[in-house]
Design an enzyme around this catalytic site. Structure first.
Site, short mmCIF file in Angstrom:
data_model
loop_
_atom_site.label_atom_id
_atom_site.label_comp_id
_atom_site.label_asym_id
_atom_site.label_seq_id
_atom_site.Cartn_x
_atom_site.Cartn_y
_atom_site.Cartn_z
N HIS A 297 0.81 -1.22 0.00
CA HIS A 297 0.00 0.00 0.00
C HIS A 297 0.84 1.27 0.00
O HIS A 297 0.36 2.34 -0.34
CB HIS A 297 -1.04 -0.02 1.13
CG HIS A 297 -0.49 0.30 2.49
ND1 HIS A 297 0.16 -0.63 3.27
CD2 HIS A 297 -0.48 1.44 3.22
CE1 HIS A 297 0.51 -0.08 4.42
NE2 HIS A 297 0.14 1.18 4.41
N GLU B 210 6.41 4.25 13.96
CA GLU B 210 5.00 4.23 14.39
C GLU B 210 4.93 4.36 15.90
O GLU B 210 5.77 3.80 16.61
CB GLU B 210 4.35 2.90 13.98
CG GLU B 210 4.29 2.70 12.49
CD GLU B 210 3.54 1.43 12.16
OE1 GLU B 210 2.31 1.49 12.01
OE2 GLU B 210 4.18 0.37 12.09
N ASP C 119 7.47 -7.41 8.16
CA ASP C 119 6.27 -6.57 8.16
C ASP C 119 6.50 -5.25 7.41
O ASP C 119 5.59 -4.74 6.77
CB ASP C 119 5.86 -6.29 9.62
CG ASP C 119 4.49 -5.64 9.73
OD1 ASP C 119 3.55 -6.16 9.09
OD2 ASP C 119 4.37 -4.61 10.42
N HIS D 15 7.72 -2.23 2.42
CA HIS D 15 7.53 -0.77 2.33
C HIS D 15 8.86 0.00 2.23
O HIS D 15 9.01 0.87 1.38
CB HIS D 15 6.76 -0.25 3.55
CG HIS D 15 5.46 -0.95 3.79
ND1 HIS D 15 4.65 -1.39 2.78
CD2 HIS D 15 4.81 -1.28 4.94
CE1 HIS D 15 3.56 -1.95 3.30
NE2 HIS D 15 3.64 -1.90 4.61
N LYS E 192 4.61 9.01 14.96
CA LYS E 192 4.30 8.34 13.69
C LYS E 192 4.82 9.24 12.59
O LYS E 192 4.31 10.34 12.38
CB LYS E 192 2.80 8.12 13.53
CG LYS E 192 2.47 7.51 12.16
CD LYS E 192 1.06 6.94 12.11
CE LYS E 192 0.72 6.40 10.72
NZ LYS E 192 1.34 5.14 10.38
C1 BG6 Z 1 1.33 -2.51 7.33
C2 BG6 Z 1 1.98 -3.23 8.48
O1 BG6 Z 1 1.74 -3.06 6.11
O2 BG6 Z 1 1.72 -1.14 7.36
C3 BG6 Z 1 1.58 -2.59 9.79
O3 BG6 Z 1 1.56 -4.58 8.47
C4 BG6 Z 1 1.87 -1.11 9.78
O4 BG6 Z 1 2.26 -3.20 10.87
C5 BG6 Z 1 1.30 -0.46 8.52
O5 BG6 Z 1 1.29 -0.54 10.93
C6 BG6 Z 1 1.75 0.98 8.40
O6 BG6 Z 1 1.07 1.59 7.36
P1 BG6 Z 1 0.88 3.17 7.35
O7 BG6 Z 1 0.20 3.42 6.03
O8 BG6 Z 1 0.03 3.50 8.53
O9 BG6 Z 1 2.23 3.75 7.45
#
Ligand code: BG6
Length: 493
Positions: A181, A219, A238, A243, A338
């Site tokens: 994502h 986070e 994870d 990411h 965050k």
């Molecule tokens: C997810 C992880 O892919 O991304 C989570 O599994 C994480 O652990 C999340 O909290 C973070 O996404 P974002 O968009 O909030 O940075």
């Protein structure tokens, strides 16, 4: 797309992701006319629900998680297109029953498109795909068939390769949309425009001018309710393998010839292939793993777990552009803020003048790309403090999306990605070779940590920036972690 009939089948439809992300995103897409007119969404999961109860469940999610001002009548209209089938992914008869319901809803014509969204436990991939093959539910007909697969895609190189083979038994690679994502985030896509839509950054985007690159995805939340999954995965699987390495490829890649899927994905895979390969022994010297204090007492965590909730890494991209420039990556739960940001630290000016002592370090210029939550960018440079001789101070030029485009300008990442999958554009999804290369980078580290009974993660206090060992890792190269985003100009050092 307007006159097409399309069914989105969400496997694992009663999970968090479907309620918090997928349905709100689909509803918003619908409101913004971004999906086919004739769209139905069919949820499939073990929980016994009627169509009506499924609609209620999703309505709760949309109310809580959609950023739009929602009009109930719009939802009621949309909800008429939601359906639900109860069943187990590992029961062939249940998948066959799902197929029958799809045929009935679609009118058996075979001309409807089907997008399968697998938001399921990794342990069920094999059985689900086998049953999809056996029942023919995803067999190509007049309409197209595509599959979106959520992470984690495997837990190491071998399992990812095995999963790719299983997926390819049912779907051709061009039907497969592996989702990360982060690629749907506006600010991540903007990294390309930032680099290649401007002339002033690209000439200095290399080892001649760049001292180091830092990528932070921190986070504040702890592992919370996802502890069971998280303890089996840890931060490398994870966050880093997907990411953070995605962000790294966008920062380090050569200019692609276009933004079409092949051009873009080829350049990103080139970066991954150029990342210096470690032996497990080398890997541990370039990494720090840590757990926040209290991790072991969270519910559903194995009492003596060594799963890291924080990691810091030093990587090198051995290309003509980047040879010798450290790329520092860090990510963790229960940290002080965050924030996701990329900080490019430029080299020191080559000589010191201004009457300063010969060993005085000037502050390096920084370019921070703020991915979230305060989306934007900061460019930090030195200025002369008025009336104080040649005394310097660091100041930022700042750009914030909120100011420039308004607070609602940035859509949720899932909205963009679902739209792309419906339109058949895989550019922002992950190709099979990318997934495998990414595992090749982190596998030695996982092996080193997971095969050694001596490995003990460092500890860090919740609400901090991680363990001191992570500072020491950067100090080896004379560097220090930097956070820029979210600060205001008067806080710059
Ligand atoms: C997810 C992880 O892919 O991304 C989570 O599994 C994480 O652990 C999340 O909290 C973070 O996404 P974002 O968009 O909030 O940075």
């Amino acid at each position: 797309m307007a006159d097409e009939t399309t069914t989105i089948v969400i496997m694992g439809a009663t999970g968090d992701l479907a309620q918090r992300k997928l349905l709100p995103a689909l509803f918003e897409l619908r409101c913004n006319a971004g999906c086919p007119e004739d769209l139905r969404v069919v949820g499939f999961a073990r929980t016994e629900l009627t169509d009506e109860a499924f609609r209620e469940f999703m309505w709760k999610g949309v109310q809580e998680f959609s950023s739009l001002a929602i009009h109930k009548h719009e939802w009621d209209d949309f909800a008429q297109h939601l359906f639900y089938v109860t069943g187990s992914l590992d029961e062939e008869a249940d998948i066959a029953a799902l197929g029958e319901r799809l045929n009935a809803l679609e009118g058996d014509s075979g001309s409807a498109n089907r997008l399968f969204y697998l938001s399921i436990s990794p342990t069920l991939f094999e059985a689900t795909l086998t049953n999809m093959k056996a029942t023919g539910i995803a067999d190509e007909a007049d309409g197209w068939r595509r599959v979106v697969i959520e992470k984690p895609f495997g837990r190491d190189l071998a399992s990812a390769q095995a999963l790719n083979r299983t997926v390819h038994n049912v779907f051709r690679e061009d039907q497969v949309y592996r989702i990360d994502h982060y690629l749907g985030k506006e600010t991540v896509q903007n990294l390309m425009v930032f680099r290649f839509g401007n002339t002033m950054f690209e000439p200095i985007w290399n080892r001649q001018y760049v001292e180091s690159v830092q990528i932070t995805v921190a986070e504040e939340v702890s592992v919370g309710e996802r502890a069971g999954y998280y303890d089996q995965s840890g931060v490398i699987r994870d966050m880093i393998q997907n990411h953070l390495l995605q962000i790294l490829t966008m920062i380090a890649m050569e200019p692609p010839s276009g933004v079409d899927a092949d051009s873009l994905r080829n350049r990103k895979v080139d970066v991954l292939k150029s990342i210096r390969r470690w032996t497990p022994e080398e890997a541990v010297k370039n990494a720090v793993s840590a757990q926040y204090e209290g991790y072991l007492s969270e519910p559903n965590i194995t009492p003596d777990s060594t799963t890291p909730s924080y990691v810091a890494l030093r990587l090198y991209v051995d290309t003509w552009r980047w040879q010798g420039v450290p790329f520092y990556l860090r990510s963790g739960k229960s940290m002080s803020d965050k924030v996701s940001e990329v900080v490019v630290q430029f080299k020191q000016p080559p000589s010191v003048m201004f009457g300063l002592a010969h060993d005085t370090d000037l502050n390096p210029n920084l370019l921070a790309m703020c991915l979230q939550p305060d989306e934007g960018a900061h460019l930090r440079f030195e200025v002369k403090v008025p009336g104080q001789g040649m005394t310097m101070q660091s100041k930022d030029m700042e750009f914030h999306y909120d100011d420039a485009f308004g607070e609602q300008a940035i859509a949720d990442a899932y909205e963009r990605l679902l739209q792309d999958a419906l339109q058949g554009d895989p550019a922002l999804f992950i190709r099979s070779d990318h997934i495998e290369e990414a595992w090749r980078i982190v596998d030695p580290l996982l092996q080193a940590w997971e095969s050694s009974s001596n490995h003990k993660p460092e500890r860090y206090v919740p609400g901090t920036w991680g363990p001191a060992a992570a500072d020491a890792l950067l100090a080896e190269n004379g560097h220090a972690w930097i956070t820029v985003c979210g600060q205001h100009d008067d806080e710059a050092g």
